[in-house]
Design an enzyme around this catalytic site. Structure first.
Site, PDB file in Angstrom:
ATOM      1  N   TYR A  54       0.843  -1.198   0.000  1.00  0.00           N
ATOM      2  CA  TYR A  54       0.000   0.000   0.000  1.00  0.00           C
ATOM      3  C   TYR A  54       0.877   1.246   0.000  1.00  0.00           C
ATOM      4  O   TYR A  54       1.552   1.536   0.983  1.00  0.00           O
ATOM      5  CB  TYR A  54      -0.922   0.022   1.210  1.00  0.00           C
ATOM      6  CG  TYR A  54      -1.895  -1.140   1.316  1.00  0.00           C
ATOM      7  CD1 TYR A  54      -2.189  -1.943   0.218  1.00  0.00           C
ATOM      8  CD2 TYR A  54      -2.529  -1.423   2.514  1.00  0.00           C
ATOM      9  CE1 TYR A  54      -3.076  -3.003   0.320  1.00  0.00           C
ATOM     10  CE2 TYR A  54      -3.430  -2.479   2.626  1.00  0.00           C
ATOM     11  CZ  TYR A  54      -3.691  -3.268   1.532  1.00  0.00           C
ATOM     12  OH  TYR A  54      -4.573  -4.318   1.647  1.00  0.00           O
ATOM     13  N   HIS A 122      -0.340 -11.982   1.302  1.00  0.00           N
ATOM     14  CA  HIS A 122      -1.282 -11.106   0.606  1.00  0.00           C
ATOM     15  C   HIS A 122      -1.936 -11.802  -0.587  1.00  0.00           C
ATOM     16  O   HIS A 122      -3.131 -11.663  -0.822  1.00  0.00           O
ATOM     17  CB  HIS A 122      -0.552  -9.839   0.153  1.00  0.00           C
ATOM     18  CG  HIS A 122      -1.438  -8.647   0.007  1.00  0.00           C
ATOM     19  ND1 HIS A 122      -0.952  -7.368  -0.104  1.00  0.00           N
ATOM     20  CD2 HIS A 122      -2.784  -8.527  -0.043  1.00  0.00           C
ATOM     21  CE1 HIS A 122      -1.958  -6.516  -0.214  1.00  0.00           C
ATOM     22  NE2 HIS A 122      -3.071  -7.192  -0.188  1.00  0.00           N
ATOM     23  N   LEU A 203     -17.960  -2.540   2.356  1.00  0.00           N
ATOM     24  CA  LEU A 203     -18.940  -1.582   1.838  1.00  0.00           C
ATOM     25  C   LEU A 203     -18.859  -1.475   0.317  1.00  0.00           C
ATOM     26  O   LEU A 203     -19.292  -0.486  -0.269  1.00  0.00           O
ATOM     27  CB  LEU A 203     -18.721  -0.202   2.482  1.00  0.00           C
ATOM     28  CG  LEU A 203     -18.876  -0.183   4.007  1.00  0.00           C
ATOM     29  CD1 LEU A 203     -18.549   1.194   4.557  1.00  0.00           C
ATOM     30  CD2 LEU A 203     -20.281  -0.607   4.414  1.00  0.00           C
ATOM     31  N   GLY A 204     -18.299  -2.512  -0.306  1.00  0.00           N
ATOM     32  CA  GLY A 204     -18.227  -2.509  -1.760  1.00  0.00           C
ATOM     33  C   GLY A 204     -17.452  -1.332  -2.314  1.00  0.00           C
ATOM     34  O   GLY A 204     -17.853  -0.710  -3.293  1.00  0.00           O
ATOM     35  N   PHE A 207     -19.483   1.717  -2.624  1.00  0.00           N
ATOM     36  CA  PHE A 207     -20.680   1.680  -3.455  1.00  0.00           C
ATOM     37  C   PHE A 207     -21.945   1.437  -2.628  1.00  0.00           C
ATOM     38  O   PHE A 207     -22.996   2.020  -2.890  1.00  0.00           O
ATOM     39  CB  PHE A 207     -20.531   0.585  -4.517  1.00  0.00           C
ATOM     40  CG  PHE A 207     -21.398   0.798  -5.729  1.00  0.00           C
ATOM     41  CD1 PHE A 207     -20.873   1.382  -6.867  1.00  0.00           C
ATOM     42  CD2 PHE A 207     -22.732   0.421  -5.739  1.00  0.00           C
ATOM     43  CE1 PHE A 207     -21.663   1.582  -7.987  1.00  0.00           C
ATOM     44  CE2 PHE A 207     -23.528   0.622  -6.857  1.00  0.00           C
ATOM     45  CZ  PHE A 207     -22.996   1.204  -7.983  1.00  0.00           C
TER      46      PHE A 207
END
Length: 326
Positions: A54, A122, A203-204, A207
């Protein structure tokens, strides 16, 4: 804050995914992110999730600055295995023992800690012997560099193989009201093995919150602009999913985000959602989900209204799909 456990370690029922603080979701703001991390800690969040990939280490460095204040009880989860060039989305997967040993030392240095609480693969490289990967992680546990190990985006059979070699504390995969893949055996396998299941993108990717209308253009550096579910005909089809979540939330007297997270919490005591945000206001909204109680009948009705396979488009671009369900 309510709590669940990972390998005997108490953690907050909702963790915090930190990826977006450093990359993928538009402009970053370190000061804002640090305030959000502090607010999460003050609210009782103890599970913070990051990865070496990240921001090519920047996200771990950010958490290192947060941890420098001495936060007792915090549990840090980080990951190795996705290798990217700076500024590029393309990736390769590396699970070689030599790479793992370099990666863990790099993560420890960036985080400024002596032991990683939860160290994930990962992405599993199908070309690398799983025995070598798990064996190397077991060595790191014995050396005190890692407290517990985890796997990301694996098939149930891979989890069982790994768990036969060394306890697997957690599996992390995408799971939400529009991505129900873990219900195809993984949730049951985790429950059987005593493995926690950490749900990322619960939470998509925003979306399901209803805040994405499809009309407002995304920033050029927001990877959702290239995600199949956020583009073209798929986008128009998926807007109906968000509308359904909004309606269900209104009936429950909570926000769409809180309903989506409460539904995940109701899927089993071993399920720990880790919604990501860099904004304090969204953090506080998400944490309100722990106070939304769903009966078994309500949870079943929500699941039936948004059945598996309802989302149009695959979860990632072809590049992002590398290593999934390995």
């Amino acid at each position: 804050m309510k709590h669940r456990t990972i390998a005997g370690m108490p953690v907050s029922a909702l963790g915090l995914g930190c990826m977006g603080m450093s990359e993928f979701y538009g402009a970053t703001d370190e000061a804002q992110s640090l305030r959000t991390l502090e607010a999460a800690f003050d609210a009782g969040v103890t599970l913070f999730d990051t990865a070496e990939s990240y921001g090519n280490g920047d996200n771990e460095r950010l958490l290192g600055r947060f941890l420098a204040g001495g936060r007792r009880g915090v549990r840090i989860a980080t990951k190795f295995g996705i290798v990217r060039e700076p500024g590029k989305y393309e990736r390769r997967i590396d699970n070689s023992p030599a790479y793992i040993r370099r990666a863990v030392d790099g993560s420890l240095a960036r985080l400024g800690i002596d032991t990683i609480d939860l160290y994930y693969v990962h992405r599993v490289d199908p070309r690398a012997p799983l025995e070598d990967t798990i064996g190397t992680l077991a060595d790191l546990v014995r050396a005190g560099k890692v407290r517990a190990i985890g796997l990301c985006e694996v098939a149930p059979a891979t989890l069982r193989r790994a768990a036969a070699m060394h306890p697997v504390a957690a599996v992390q995969s995408e799971y939400s009201l529009w991505t129900r893949d873990p219900e195809e055996g993984m949730l049951a396998a985790c429950a059987e093995l005593g493995t926690a299941f950490c749900a990322y993108s619960p939470l998509g990717r925003g979306f399901l919150t209803g805040k994405f209308d499809g009309a407002t253009p995304l920033a050029p550096d927001d990877f959702r602009g290239f995600n199949p579910r956020f583009t073209g005909d798929n986008l128009q089809a998926n807007l109906r999913i968000a509308a359904t979540v909004r309606a269900l939330a209104a009936g429950k007297g909570c926000t769409p985000a809180q309903l989506a997270l409460a539904w995940l919490l109701a899927q089993g005591g071993h399920v720990i959602p880790i919604p990501g945000t860099k904004r304090e206001s969204y953090l506080r909204e998400n944490l309100g989900a722990v106070d939304v109680t769903l009966t078994a009948a309500e949870a079943a009705a929500i699941g039936a209204a948004l059945p598996p396979g309802i989302a149009a488009g695959q979860r990632y671009s072809d590049e992002g799909m590398k290593g999934l369900n390995a």
